[in-house]
Scaffold this motif. Structure first.
Motif, PDB file in Angstrom:
ATOM      1  N   ALA A   1       0.880  -1.179  -0.400  1.00 47.05           N
ATOM      2  CA  ALA A   1       0.020  -0.151  -0.322  1.00 47.05           C
ATOM      3  C   ALA A   1       0.953   1.497  -0.129  1.00 47.05           C
ATOM      4  O   ALA A   1       1.606   1.421   0.861  1.00 47.05           O
ATOM      5  N   GLU A   2       0.268   2.311  -0.501  1.00 46.02           N
ATOM      6  CA  GLU A   2       1.100   3.591  -0.391  1.00 46.02           C
ATOM      7  C   GLU A   2       1.342   4.063   0.420  1.00 46.02           C
ATOM      8  O   GLU A   2       0.129   3.985   0.962  1.00 46.02           O
TER       9      GLU A   2
ATOM     10  N   ASP B   1       9.276  -3.200 -14.691  1.00 46.65           N
ATOM     11  CA  ASP B   1       9.983  -2.727 -13.371  1.00 46.65           C
ATOM     12  C   ASP B   1       9.619  -1.456 -13.000  1.00 46.65           C
ATOM     13  O   ASP B   1       9.961  -1.057 -11.742  1.00 46.65           O
ATOM     14  N   ILE B   2       8.576  -0.416 -12.770  1.00 45.38           N
ATOM     15  CA  ILE B   2       7.953   0.287 -12.313  1.00 45.38           C
ATOM     16  C   ILE B   2       7.237  -0.386 -11.023  1.00 45.38           C
ATOM     17  O   ILE B   2       6.690  -0.007  -9.963  1.00 45.38           O
ATOM     18  N   THR B   3       6.312  -1.495 -11.916  1.00 39.55           N
ATOM     19  CA  THR B   3       5.535  -2.363 -10.475  1.00 39.55           C
ATOM     20  C   THR B   3       6.060  -2.701  -9.224  1.00 39.55           C
ATOM     21  O   THR B   3       6.214  -2.523  -8.075  1.00 39.55           O
ATOM     22  N   ARG B   4       7.873  -3.757  -9.841  1.00 43.38           N
ATOM     23  CA  ARG B   4       8.247  -4.510  -9.056  1.00 43.38           C
ATOM     24  C   ARG B   4       9.043  -3.015  -7.927  1.00 43.38           C
ATOM     25  O   ARG B   4       8.745  -3.327  -6.968  1.00 43.38           O
ATOM     26  N   LEU B   5       9.167  -1.813  -8.381  1.00 41.18           N
ATOM     27  CA  LEU B   5       9.621  -0.305  -8.068  1.00 41.18           C
ATOM     28  C   LEU B   5       8.915  -0.027  -6.460  1.00 41.18           C
ATOM     29  O   LEU B   5       9.120   0.202  -5.370  1.00 41.18           O
TER      30      LEU B   5
ATOM     31  N   LEU C   1      11.533   9.130  -7.962  1.00 42.17           N
ATOM     32  CA  LEU C   1      10.885  10.076  -8.592  1.00 42.17           C
ATOM     33  C   LEU C   1       9.573  10.321  -8.256  1.00 42.17           C
ATOM     34  O   LEU C   1       9.034  10.360  -7.790  1.00 42.17           O
ATOM     35  N   ARG C   2       9.024   9.464  -9.503  1.00 39.36           N
ATOM     36  CA  ARG C   2       7.867   9.474  -9.662  1.00 39.36           C
ATOM     37  C   ARG C   2       6.895   8.394  -8.856  1.00 39.36           C
ATOM     38  O   ARG C   2       5.538   8.994  -8.617  1.00 39.36           O
TER      39      ARG C   2
ATOM     40  N   ARG D   1       0.742   3.650  -6.810  1.00 37.81           N
ATOM     41  CA  ARG D   1       1.353   5.417  -7.050  1.00 37.81           C
ATOM     42  C   ARG D   1       2.300   4.515  -8.870  1.00 37.81           C
ATOM     43  O   ARG D   1       1.631   4.864  -9.505  1.00 37.81           O
ATOM     44  N   ALA D   2       2.664   3.306  -8.154  1.00 38.22           N
ATOM     45  CA  ALA D   2       3.015   2.188  -9.611  1.00 38.22           C
ATOM     46  C   ALA D   2       2.057   2.173 -10.695  1.00 38.22           C
ATOM     47  O   ALA D   2       2.180   2.178 -12.248  1.00 38.22           O
TER      48      ALA D   2
END
Length: 356
Positions: free
Chosen positions: A29-30, A180-184, A74-75, A193-194
């Motif tokens: 969870a963010e 990559d975005i999902t895993r980070l 950052l994003r 956010r991902a």
């Protein structure tokens, strides 16, 4: 199935709860506080060969090997945990506040981070973009996994860049970057956010696909990415396993060097002439200033127009140049979807006008 072949593309990292094709993967969870467990943990991430790293909580201090992972963090809203980077993004590379935050991140190495500095950084996570990328000069002196462990640093990779060269399949879409975005997001506890970032990329690419997705390969315009900053003595081609190949393919073009294996390959100007591309992207890295960027694009175009080996190319004769920064094309990130959009609208203006 080999451990680094997932969902038919070069997505090489496995998560505790991953789902290729829908932006899922990790349910953290963010807003989970760094250093504390939470929803979605533990998270398991495997490297290019299948060796797993387990996270029981989000990392507190992160070092990134280059601008790609830094921009993603950052994003994702995890930039405040980045304590250093190598290959920092140039001034102006990232927009607005994002760029301002990136410029505040300590630079541990203008290129590859020196081994001693990385191991002594105090990081608990190092995100690596360069595994198996021999062209990154100095990467051969990277710490061993035993040294990372001794320093208390967990070591993971961006699959779309680090692992893609050893994958069986070319990169034809942006699922590797999305992964990559999902895993980070899962590792840093910012999965919400991902998912938003991935959804935004997919919306842009889907809109392009609606217009150009049915154009058969033999009717797609030939496209050459001219890496001007790599030098003009010998051109460097982006091959089928580089992120740029996915960007070009999704934009409805045909990478004229999609037959070469791996990610990058030195070729000859004779090879480029033989391909005779319909369009040429002037690959220029952001200089941090609009006037400087324009000057660099002008210089790249002037070289192609004046060099005996290229001035007769169809794209050069017709002035079919695209001025799109190298970073958004060859470095994994949200900007890849923007590059897809810009290339497609340049190559197919009538089709997009008719689709309005």
């Amino acid at each position: 199935m080999r451990p680094w072949k997932i969902c038919g593309v070069a997505v090489l990292v496995a998560l505790a709860a991953t789902a290729c094709g829908n932006g899922g993967g990790g349910t953290g969870a963010e807003g989970d506080a760094p250093g504390q467990g939470g929803a979605g943990f533990p998270v398991k991430v495997a490297d290019c060969r299948g060796a797993e790293t387990t996270f029981s909580a989000p990392p507190r201090k992160i070092v990134t090997s280059n601008a790609a992972a830094l921009e993603m963090l950052l994003r994702l809203g995890a930039g405040d945990r980045v304590i250093g980077t190598g290959f920092p993004p140039g001034k102006g590379t990232l927009p607005g506040a994002l760029g301002a935050r990136a410029q505040k991140v300590p630079v541990l190495g203008k290129m590859v981070i020196p081994k001693e500095k990385l191991l002594g950084s105090g990081a608990d996570l190092y995100i690596d973009t360069f595994a198996s990328m021999g062209n990154m000069g100095g990467a051969g002196d990277a710490p061993t996994e035993e040294e990372f462990t001794a320093a208390g640093i967990k070591h993971i990779y961006l699959a779309s860049t680090a692992c893609a060269p050893m994958a069986e399949e070319p990169q034809k879409d942006l699922s590797g970057v999305e992964g990559d975005i999902t895993r980070l997001g899962a590792v840093t506890g910012t999965s919400k956010r991902a998912r938003e970032l991935v959804a935004g990329m997919r919306t842009k690419v889907a809109a392009v696909r609606e217009v150009v997705g049915e154009v058969p390969r033999e009717k797609r315009p030939g496209y050459f990415f001219f890496d001007f900053d790599a030098g003009t003595k010998q051109p460097i081609a982006v091959c089928r396993k580089q992120v740029a190949n996915a960007v070009i393919s999704q934009a409805g073009a045909r990478n004229v060097f999609d037959g070469c294996d791996g990610d990058f390959k030195p070729v000859s100007w004779e090879d480029v002439v033989d391909k005779d591309p319909d369009w040429i992207q002037l690959g220029v890295r952001d200089r941090g200033d609009a006037a400087a960027n324009t000057k660099a694009y002008d210089e790249a175009a002037a070289f192609l127009k004046n060099f005996a080996g290229t001035k007769g190319l169809k794209a050069v004769r017709e002035g079919k140049f695209l001025r799109i920064g190298s970073e958004r094309t060859t470095i994994a990130g949200v900007g890849n979807a923007d590059a897809v959009e810009e290339i497609a609208h340049t190559l197919y203006p009538a089709e997009f006008k008719a689709a309005r």
